[in-house]
Scaffold this motif. Structure first.
Motif, PDB file in Angstrom:
ATOM      1  N   GLU A  60      -4.593   5.193  -4.906  1.00  0.00           N
ATOM      2  CA  GLU A  60      -3.763   4.041  -5.248  1.00  0.00           C
ATOM      3  C   GLU A  60      -2.326   4.492  -5.479  1.00  0.00           C
ATOM      4  N   ASP A  85      -5.162  -6.708  -3.201  1.00  0.00           N
ATOM      5  CA  ASP A  85      -3.979  -6.752  -4.062  1.00  0.00           C
ATOM      6  C   ASP A  85      -3.464  -5.362  -4.411  1.00  0.00           C
ATOM      7  N   LYS A  86      -3.980  -4.338  -3.741  1.00  0.00           N
ATOM      8  CA  LYS A  86      -3.587  -2.961  -4.052  1.00  0.00           C
ATOM      9  C   LYS A  86      -2.874  -2.321  -2.859  1.00  0.00           C
ATOM     10  N   ARG A 120      -1.825  -1.766   2.501  1.00  0.00           N
ATOM     11  CA  ARG A 120      -2.243  -2.768   1.529  1.00  0.00           C
ATOM     12  C   ARG A 120      -3.672  -3.185   1.867  1.00  0.00           C
ATOM     13  N   THR A 158      -0.097   3.026  -7.299  1.00  0.00           N
ATOM     14  CA  THR A 158       0.267   2.875  -8.708  1.00  0.00           C
ATOM     15  C   THR A 158      -0.146   4.110  -9.503  1.00  0.00           C
TER      16      THR A 158
END
Length: 170
Positions: free
Chosen positions: A99, A74-75, A71, A101
């Motif tokens: 990332e 916020d990613k 981490r 996501t």
């Protein structure tokens, strides 16, 4: 040198190189963008940029397992580290990351494509069954039944297409 820079700019993954002390010696623009930095932070310690990366054991000759989740802000990133050695001595490391996501989006897209493929396979199988039914009726001389089956299927297809075309716009 130009080729190296062009290659680093073209790579979508974040790439950071650090020396043995953990100071950043190279960072591509993708890394700076992903980490929300205004520009590559050359000379700064990796702990300032990615505090959760825990790279110091790697720089001391240890290893980090592949695809570690880290981490930063916020990613969440998937991180891989490769130590740089010369004559058996570690002189730094290269960190590549993406990332999480983004990887999830790729996995979801792949899952959608797999489902789409399975649906097409089922549809092809169903269509083949209908063709065999029509062939059987024709071989038995049941021409009127074959014609009725074709008309029914044509009506069903038209109805489904109408529903799609009315509800889904280009």
């Amino acid at each position: 040198y130009r080729e190296r820079n062009a290659m680093l700019l073209a790579i979508k993954e974040g790439i950071i190189a650090v020396n043995k002390e953990g100071a950043v010696t190279m960072m591509n623009l993708s890394a700076a963008d992903m980490l929300n930095l205004p520009e590559p932070m050359i000379g700064r310690h990796i702990k300032e940029i990615m505090p959760g990366a825990n790279l110091m054991p790697v720089l001391a000759g240890g290893e980090l397992p592949p695809n570690v989740e880290v981490r930063a802000g916020d990613k969440v990133f998937i991180l891989n580290v490769k130590e740089m050695k010369q004559t058996g001595q570690v002189y730094g490391a290269v960190i590549s990351f993406r990332e999480k996501t983004e990887l999830k989006k790729l996995i979801n897209k792949l899952t959608e494509m797999k489902k789409y493929s399975e649906d097409l396979r089922a549809q092809t199988h169903e269509f083949s069954n209908k063709l065999y039914a029509i062939l059987g009726l024709l071989e038995l001389g049941e021409y009127n039944e074959a014609i009725e089956l074709i008309k029914e299927e044509y009506a069903i297809q038209n109805e489904q297409h109408e529903i799609l075309f009315q509800n889904i716009h280009s």
